[in-house]
Design an enzyme around this catalytic site. Structure first.
Site, PDB file in Angstrom:
ATOM      1  N   SER A  38      -9.951   2.083   2.301  1.00 12.23           N
ATOM      2  CA  SER A  38      -9.362   3.105   1.566  1.00 12.23           C
ATOM      3  C   SER A  38      -7.790   2.492   1.068  1.00 12.23           C
ATOM      4  O   SER A  38      -6.953   2.701   0.026  1.00 12.23           O
ATOM      5  CB  SER A  38      -8.569   3.610   2.220  1.00 12.23           C
ATOM      6  OG  SER A  38      -7.361   3.892   3.202  1.00 12.23           O
ATOM      7  N   LYS A  58       0.858  -0.925  -0.016  1.00  9.61           N
ATOM      8  CA  LYS A  58      -0.208  -0.249  -0.117  1.00  9.61           C
ATOM      9  C   LYS A  58       0.928   1.429  -0.030  1.00  9.61           C
ATOM     10  O   LYS A  58       2.097   1.422   0.839  1.00  9.61           O
ATOM     11  CB  LYS A  58      -1.010   0.235   1.525  1.00  9.61           C
ATOM     12  CG  LYS A  58      -1.566   1.473   1.346  1.00  9.61           C
ATOM     13  CD  LYS A  58      -2.952   1.076   2.467  1.00  9.61           C
ATOM     14  CE  LYS A  58      -3.674   2.360   2.434  1.00  9.61           C
ATOM     15  NZ  LYS A  58      -4.757   2.423   3.514  1.00  9.61           N
ATOM     16  N   SER A  67     -10.593  -0.410   6.558  1.00  8.47           N
ATOM     17  CA  SER A  67      -9.076   0.094   5.183  1.00  8.47           C
ATOM     18  C   SER A  67      -8.880  -1.258   5.243  1.00  8.47           C
ATOM     19  O   SER A  67      -8.282  -1.696   3.903  1.00  8.47           O
ATOM     20  CB  SER A  67      -8.505   1.093   5.412  1.00  8.47           C
ATOM     21  OG  SER A  67      -9.372   2.017   5.639  1.00  8.47           O
TER      22      SER A  67
HETATM   23  N1  GLN Z   1     -13.163   4.514   5.823  1.00  6.81           N
HETATM   24  C1  GLN Z   1     -12.825   5.309   7.769  1.00  6.81           C
HETATM   25  C2  GLN Z   1     -12.522   6.943   6.736  1.00  6.81           C
HETATM   26  O1  GLN Z   1     -12.589   7.195   5.748  1.00  6.81           O
HETATM   27  C3  GLN Z   1     -12.116   3.995   7.239  1.00  6.81           C
HETATM   28  C4  GLN Z   1     -10.431   4.561   6.874  1.00  6.81           C
HETATM   29  C5  GLN Z   1      -9.411   2.898   7.649  1.00  6.81           C
HETATM   30  O2  GLN Z   1      -9.651   2.731   8.113  1.00  6.81           O
HETATM   31  N2  GLN Z   1      -8.304   4.304   6.821  1.00  6.81           N
HETATM   32  O3  GLN Z   1     -11.709   7.275   7.674  1.00  6.81           O
END
Ligand code: GLN
Length: 479
Positions: A140, A65, A164
């Site tokens: 994400s 990532k 995410s």
């Molecule tokens: N979708 C959640 C957010 O936008 C979690 C994102 C994540 O786990 N990095 O904060």
């Protein structure tokens, strides 16, 4: 095949690079493809294997990532702010996987600074779901998940602050594991919300995730939040046996928001585990669950507003220079460098932390956080694992939720409480609804990743969901 010498690491890497070339135009899983590095690492893996050295990951192509620092390879975090940022060091996880012999194919696309649930917030391009390119892969870590689902990597890393890893794993039909807070070092992880962030693996199978976690986990003097506790033998614990394991089913995770077709898959998976000898404990109570989303959207933006203060155009990253002076340059740097969602989070967090509002928002959220954690502790007196859906729906269409942040936030309602409590959680493919993959979430006690993995692996020995491949990847493979 590598062990049986039916295939070399170089051949494996070349085949994955060929797949990347074939499917990237329709998937867009990578921000940067590091073919040259991959070829060098694959050749080194072959030399090791020829000497009878190396381990299970030696020569295995993976996607990192783009939130993880890679020495000499740009690390964008999905943001214009870091578009040209080339770190002078490797994240601990990157170094450890490299030492385990893994081959880096490239850097996975992501929502900017890991803020999002669809990978549409990447400053560069969206990633598409390999099961239906009109749909999102989740986020994400959508690039990592899509890469594994489309055969553009055999495994991947992700970061999970509110879902995410697990949410994109569910939407792409693969396995994703968020370890316990503190289990994996975050040195070299670009920080989003430091009391919630954790790094974990993606794989097609639970067994693959066990091997990746083995290489990633452990104490690191460079991360004071990493815990100095022994790392279990994860792959060795996969006995296939779930007899006597108590699986708690929390009512609060089977709400009206849950798509009936998704619910049906989860119920069937629970029945499969029961047939395999697990004991189902209904009526596990986690009453503060409905407040978790509100708590998260106070705590995560608050921490983000502090963490993102470092992007001022002075020390590294994008820098605007033509303003009327230092302050204007900083303002313009942040105005141009950050996307809308990141700005929204910085404003929310700054507001929640400001004098006069701190007690009403931030402090109150911290108190509810404690309640949520205590409720999980109590639930785990009655069961060994909690089983729930990973997401309320299957993958949604690109653009469907982009204009409605709250709808986007709601796709994480079942994953967020797990970060708030710091627990390990894993999503496993457990069926299909409307032709799209569904994920089941297993939640465990702190540092009991072994229990999660054992149950998940036992489930995969009984079912075939994880063996299905999206047609897109199958078509390209046949060509
Ligand atoms: N979708 C959640 C957010 O936008 C979690 C994102 C994540 O786990 N990095 O904060």
């Amino acid at each position: 095949m590598l062990e049986r010498k039916e295939l070399s690491a170089v051949e494996l890497t070349e085949s994955v690079l060929a797949r990347v070339e074939a499917v990237e135009p329709s998937i867009g899983a990578y921000v940067t493809v590091t073919a040259d590095i991959a070829r060098v690492q694959a050749a080194a893996a072959d030399r090791l294997r020829a000497k009878g050295l190396g381990g299970p990951l030696t020569g295995i192509p993976i996607c990192q990532k783009d939130v993880l620092a890679t020495r000499g390879v740009r690390t964008t975090c999905g943001s214009r702010m870091l578009e040209d940022f080339v770190p002078p060091y490797d994240a601990t996880v990157v170094r450890k996987l490299q030492e385990a012999g893994a081959v880096m194919i490239g850097k996975g696309n992501m929502d900017e600074f890991a803020m999002g649930s669809s990978t549409e917030n990447s400053a560069f391009h969206p990633t598409r779901n390999p099961w239906d390119p009109a749909r999102v892969p989740g986020g994400s870590s959508g690039g990592s998940a899509a890469a594994v689902a489309a055969g553009e990597a055999l495994g991947a890393t992700g970061s999970d602050t509110g879902g995410s890893i697990r949410q994109p794993a569910a939407l792409c039909g693969i396995v994703g594991l968020k370890p316990t807070y503190g289990r994996v070092s975050r040195f070299g992880l670009v920080a989003f919300a430091s009391s919630l962030d954790q790094i974990g693996p993606f794989g097609r199978s639970v067994h693959d995730c066990a091997l990746l976690l083995q290489a990633m986990a452990g104490y690191d003097a460079n991360d004071s939040t990493s815990v100095d506790a022994p790392v279990d033998d994860y792959a060795g614990a996969l006995s296939g046996d779930v007899r006597g394991l108590r699986l708690g089913i929390p009512e609060e995770y089977f709400t009206a928001d849950l798509d009936p077709a998704v619910r049906a898959c989860i119920e069937e998976a629970i029945a499969d585990l029961e047939r395999a000898g697990a004991t189902i404990v209904r009526g596990i109570s986690l009453p503060s669950t409905p407040h978790a989303l509100a708590v998260y959207y106070i705590i995560a933006p608050s921490e983000a507003s502090a963490n993102l203060a470092r992007y001022d155009g002075v020390k590294f990253g994008y820098s605007y220079h033509d303003g009327g002076g230092m302050w204007e340059d900083m303002e313009r740097t942040r105005q141009h460098g950050f996307g809308d969602e990141v700005k929204r989070r910085i404003m929310l967090g700054t507001y929640a932390l400001s004098a006069g509002y701190y007690d009403a928002y931030y402090l109150k959220a911290q108190k509810v956080r404690t309640l949520i954690r205590q409720e999980f502790d109590r639930a785990f007196e009655r069961c060994d694992l909690i089983v729930a859906p990973t997401t309320p729906t299957v993958a949604f269409r690109l653009g469907e939720k982009s204009d409605d942040p709250l709808q986007m936030y709601l796709s994480d309602i079942y994953t967020i409480p797990v970060n708030i409590a710091g627990l390990p959680g894993m999503s496993i493919p457990c069926g299909f609804a409307q032709g799209l993959p569904v994920g089941m979430q297993l939640i465990g006690r702190p540092f009991e990743e072994t229990t999660l993995l054992r149950a998940g692996d036992a489930y995969q020995r009984l079912t075939v969901w994880h063996q299905r491949r999206p047609e897109l990847a199958a078509m390209e493979a046949g060509s």
